[in-house]
Write an enzyme that holds these catalytic residues in place. Structure first.
Site, PDB file in Angstrom:
ATOM      1  N   TYR A  30       0.841  -1.205   0.000  1.00  0.00           N
ATOM      2  CA  TYR A  30       0.000   0.000   0.000  1.00  0.00           C
ATOM      3  C   TYR A  30       0.876   1.256   0.000  1.00  0.00           C
ATOM      4  CZ  TYR A  30      -2.926   3.768   1.760  1.00  0.00           C
ATOM      5  OH  TYR A  30      -3.541   4.986   1.917  1.00  0.00           O
ATOM      6  N   SER A 112      -3.403  13.195   7.339  1.00  0.00           N
ATOM      7  CA  SER A 112      -4.429  12.778   6.386  1.00  0.00           C
ATOM      8  C   SER A 112      -5.790  12.654   7.053  1.00  0.00           C
ATOM      9  CB  SER A 112      -4.028  11.421   5.806  1.00  0.00           C
ATOM     10  OG  SER A 112      -5.125  10.811   5.176  1.00  0.00           O
ATOM     11  N   GLN A 133      -5.095  17.595   6.209  1.00  0.00           N
ATOM     12  CA  GLN A 133      -5.445  17.370   4.790  1.00  0.00           C
ATOM     13  C   GLN A 133      -6.885  16.916   4.711  1.00  0.00           C
ATOM     14  OE1 GLN A 133      -5.685  13.785   3.579  1.00  0.00           O
ATOM     15  NE2 GLN A 133      -6.673  14.619   1.753  1.00  0.00           N
ATOM     16  N   TYR A 135     -10.006  15.272   2.643  1.00  0.00           N
ATOM     17  CA  TYR A 135     -10.793  14.640   1.581  1.00  0.00           C
ATOM     18  C   TYR A 135     -12.213  15.083   1.866  1.00  0.00           C
ATOM     19  CZ  TYR A 135      -7.064  11.519   0.000  1.00  0.00           C
ATOM     20  OH  TYR A 135      -5.908  11.012  -0.530  1.00  0.00           O
ATOM     21  N   THR A 161      -6.931  18.245  -1.061  1.00  0.00           N
ATOM     22  CA  THR A 161      -6.377  17.341  -2.081  1.00  0.00           C
ATOM     23  C   THR A 161      -7.361  17.253  -3.240  1.00  0.00           C
ATOM     24  OG1 THR A 161      -5.197  16.103  -0.404  1.00  0.00           O
ATOM     25  CG2 THR A 161      -5.590  14.977  -2.495  1.00  0.00           C
ATOM     26  N   ARG A 170      -4.514   0.906  -7.623  1.00  0.00           N
ATOM     27  CA  ARG A 170      -3.174   0.390  -7.328  1.00  0.00           C
ATOM     28  C   ARG A 170      -3.337  -1.123  -7.339  1.00  0.00           C
ATOM     29  NH1 ARG A 170      -3.701   4.703  -3.940  1.00  0.00           N
ATOM     30  NH2 ARG A 170      -4.410   3.276  -2.323  1.00  0.00           N
ATOM     31  N   LYS A 256      -3.566  21.093  -2.920  1.00  0.00           N
ATOM     32  CA  LYS A 256      -2.641  19.956  -3.078  1.00  0.00           C
ATOM     33  C   LYS A 256      -2.994  19.206  -4.354  1.00  0.00           C
ATOM     34  CE  LYS A 256      -0.603  16.002  -0.650  1.00  0.00           C
ATOM     35  NZ  LYS A 256      -1.025  14.794  -1.329  1.00  0.00           N
ATOM     36  N   HIS A 280       0.490  13.141  -6.335  1.00  0.00           N
ATOM     37  CA  HIS A 280       0.060  12.183  -5.309  1.00  0.00           C
ATOM     38  C   HIS A 280       1.030  10.992  -5.228  1.00  0.00           C
ATOM     39  CE1 HIS A 280      -3.828  11.672  -2.975  1.00  0.00           C
ATOM     40  NE2 HIS A 280      -3.202  10.561  -2.642  1.00  0.00           N
ATOM     41  N   ARG A 283       0.315   7.835  -7.347  1.00  0.00           N
ATOM     42  CA  ARG A 283      -0.696   6.879  -6.859  1.00  0.00           C
ATOM     43  C   ARG A 283      -2.058   7.147  -7.448  1.00  0.00           C
ATOM     44  NH1 ARG A 283       0.924   4.520  -2.101  1.00  0.00           N
ATOM     45  NH2 ARG A 283      -1.120   4.507  -1.096  1.00  0.00           N
TER      46      ARG A 283
HETATM   47  C1  LIG Z   1       0.824   5.330   1.667  1.00  0.00           C
HETATM   48  C2  LIG Z   1       0.377   6.656   1.148  1.00  0.00           C
HETATM   49  C3  LIG Z   1      -0.839   7.175   1.542  1.00  0.00           C
HETATM   50  C4  LIG Z   1      -1.247   8.431   1.087  1.00  0.00           C
HETATM   51  N1  LIG Z   1      -2.412   8.960   1.562  1.00  0.00           N
HETATM   52  C5  LIG Z   1      -2.742  10.233   1.233  1.00  0.00           C
HETATM   53  C6  LIG Z   1      -3.866  10.856   1.815  1.00  0.00           C
HETATM   54  O1  LIG Z   1      -4.566  10.274   2.635  1.00  0.00           O
HETATM   55  N2  LIG Z   1      -4.142  12.115   1.436  1.00  0.00           N
HETATM   56  C7  LIG Z   1      -3.377  12.819   0.533  1.00  0.00           C
HETATM   57  O2  LIG Z   1      -3.664  13.963   0.223  1.00  0.00           O
HETATM   58  N3  LIG Z   1      -2.294  12.246  -0.016  1.00  0.00           N
HETATM   59  C8  LIG Z   1      -1.959  10.976   0.320  1.00  0.00           C
HETATM   60  N4  LIG Z   1      -0.833  10.419  -0.205  1.00  0.00           N
HETATM   61  C9  LIG Z   1       0.042  11.237  -1.046  1.00  0.00           C
HETATM   62  C10 LIG Z   1       1.072  11.946  -0.165  1.00  0.00           C
HETATM   63  O3  LIG Z   1       0.490  13.000   0.554  1.00  0.00           O
HETATM   64  C11 LIG Z   1       2.213  12.514  -0.999  1.00  0.00           C
HETATM   65  O4  LIG Z   1       1.650  13.284  -2.028  1.00  0.00           O
HETATM   66  C12 LIG Z   1       3.103  11.433  -1.572  1.00  0.00           C
HETATM   67  O5  LIG Z   1       3.448  10.485  -0.573  1.00  0.00           O
HETATM   68  C13 LIG Z   1       4.358  12.047  -2.146  1.00  0.00           C
HETATM   69  O6  LIG Z   1       5.124  11.124  -2.826  1.00  0.00           O
HETATM   70  P1  LIG Z   1       6.367  10.349  -2.171  1.00  0.00           P
HETATM   71  O7  LIG Z   1       5.746   9.254  -1.366  1.00  0.00           O
HETATM   72  O8  LIG Z   1       7.114   9.888  -3.360  1.00  0.00           O
HETATM   73  O9  LIG Z   1       7.106  11.341  -1.302  1.00  0.00           O
HETATM   74  C14 LIG Z   1      -0.432   9.147   0.196  1.00  0.00           C
HETATM   75  C15 LIG Z   1       0.778   8.617  -0.214  1.00  0.00           C
HETATM   76  C16 LIG Z   1       1.203   7.380   0.261  1.00  0.00           C
HETATM   77  C17 LIG Z   1       2.536   6.848  -0.154  1.00  0.00           C
END
Ligand SMILES: Cc1cc2nc3c(=O)[nH]c(=O)nc-3n(C[C@H](O)[C@H](O)[C@H](O)COP(=O)(O)O)c2cc1C
Length: 386
Positions: A30, A112, A133, A135, A161, A170, A256, A280, A283
């Site tokens: 994840y 988050s 953050q 949602y 976001t 994913r 964001k 993101h 993702r």
């Molecule tokens: C495991 C995971 C969960 C994430 N959950 C959220 C989230 O709940 N809300 C959000 O805005 N971004 C979420 N993101 C995106 C992160 O805020 C961020 O944009 C991202 O981790 C940046 O990329 P990096 O992991 O390469 O540093 C998530 C990313 C990961 C890896």
């Protein structure tokens, strides 16, 4: 949980390898995975290599510092912790533990919406800056309650976001059974049993924990809540939703998900105080440009009018220096600290931040610069496209 031995860890990739062993596959994947082909996730990291530094030597850099401000608050580093869902599944009370490490390092943390700990628990630890953050829930009463709670917690900003309302696939999450209510895939259950220390700490009753910020009617555990997300959150979001947040939140507002000049400009025009240049972490949309690829043009368009935070792909201090030289005011880190948390809890997050900071400091000094402000001011003069 017992922290792993991290005494010989040299970089974030080392922490990643330890994390892979410590956490059941369903949660490691994840964190580690991206959407569809994962091309954007890889490009986020690799595209930093398309830029190289032009250093100046024989400068006294013995008094260099890394401190700066992020959204008006002092920060010891130009780094903030990104919002990551499910962080509490990597380490017990993971979000609060990460917040403690962030505070010890003197940097802010963004929590988050879909954290395991509640925002009140985390805000109490994130004393060097707490952001929330959002949602956006369909139920505006619930949305308003998030904003009110964030205010009561002293949140320095709300990060809206904008790139995750369409749930990209994913593929590993599908295989592992993270997308369905009920019991995870059999191989996932067996894998959890193969991590007894983790299982005792996280699922002592056999039931998964819940997303702490969401009310009871959203589901009994995170699997039910995840499967129910389409009913909880807005599936279609527009600028009207951003305006609704702006009207209901009088603090700093962060957009964001700025990946184009047009969106960044409009976000500023609509009253956002900062834009996060991010996809993101690769993702969500696959095939979208990397964050660092679009950073220079967004910085040229709105830098000076708003604060710019570069996010996605940061695994190295050199990458932070490149991002700042290309126009970012600060960066956010996601997986980099999550691997540290999964490996060794608070000490692992602290190490991840220190590794990045130390490498950034050496890079700054090697560029003949003494401060983050100087690095930002020299900007394109010290970096070249290869
Ligand atoms: C495991 C995971 C969960 C994430 N959950 C959220 C989230 O709940 N809300 C959000 O805005 N971004 C979420 N993101 C995106 C992160 O805020 C961020 O944009 C991202 O981790 C940046 O990329 P990096 O992991 O390469 O540093 C998530 C990313 C990961 C890896």
């Amino acid at each position: 949980m017992r922290p792993a031995n991290i005494s010989r860890v040299a970089n974030i990739e080392d922490l990643r390898q330890i994390a892979r062993r410590r956490v059941p596959k369903i949660f490691f994947d994840y964190v580690d995975g991206g959407s569809y082909s994962e091309a954007t996730m890889r490009a986020n990291v690799d595209d930093f290599d398309k830029w190289g530094f032009a250093p100046r030597f024989l400068v006294d850099v013995s008094k260099r510092t890394l401190d700066t401000t992020i959204l008006g608050q002092k920060s010891a580093l130009p780094i903030m912790i990104a919002p990551n869902g499910l962080t509490g599944m990597l380490w017990p009370k993971g979000e609060a533990v990460a917040a403690r490490a962030a505070h010890a390092a003197g940097i802010p943390l963004t929590l988050s919406t879909v954290s395991i700990c509640t925002m009140e628990e985390v805000a109490a630890e994130a004393k060097s800056g707490f952001h929330f953050q959002l949602y956006l829930p369909k139920d505006k009463g619930l949305a308003k309650s998030f904003l009110d709670r964030a205010k009561a917690c002293g949140a320095g900003a709300i990060h809206f976001t904008v790139d995750a309302n369409l749930p990209a696939l994913r593929e590993k999450d599908l295989y592992n059974g993270l997308r369905f209510a009920g019991t995870p895939a059999l191989r996932t259950m067996l894998d959890i049993l193969a991590h007894p220390q983790w299982a005792l700490a996280h699922v002592p009753t056999g039931r998964m924990p819940r997303f702490g910020n969401l009310p009871p009617e959203t589901g009994r555990d995170l699997l039910e809540q995840t499967a129910n997300m389409g009913n909880i959150n807005e599936l279609v979001i527009t600028w009207d939703h951003l305006r609704w947040i702006r009207q209901n939140w009088d603090g700093k507002l962060v957009f964001k998900g700025a990946m184009t000049v047009e969106d960044a400009r409009q976000a500023v025009d609509e009253g956002c105080d900062a834009v996060v240049v991010t996809n993101h972490g690769g993702r969500q949309m696959d095939g979208i440009l990397s964050s660092v690829a679009v950073l220079p043009r967004i910085a040229a368009a709105v830098g000076g009018r708003t604060e710019i935070i570069l996010d996605s792909g940061i695994r190295r201090g050199t990458q932070i220096a490149k991002a700042l030289a290309l126009g970012a005011d600060s960066v956010m880190i996601g997986r980099a600290y999550l691997y540290g948390l999964a490996a060794a809890g608070e000490a692992g997050v602290a190490l991840a931040i220190r590794l990045l900071a130390d490498e950034l400091s050496i890079t700054l000094g090697s560029l003949g610069l003494n401060s983050i402000a100087e690095l930002r001011a020299k900007g394109p003069g010290i970096i070249e496209r290869i």
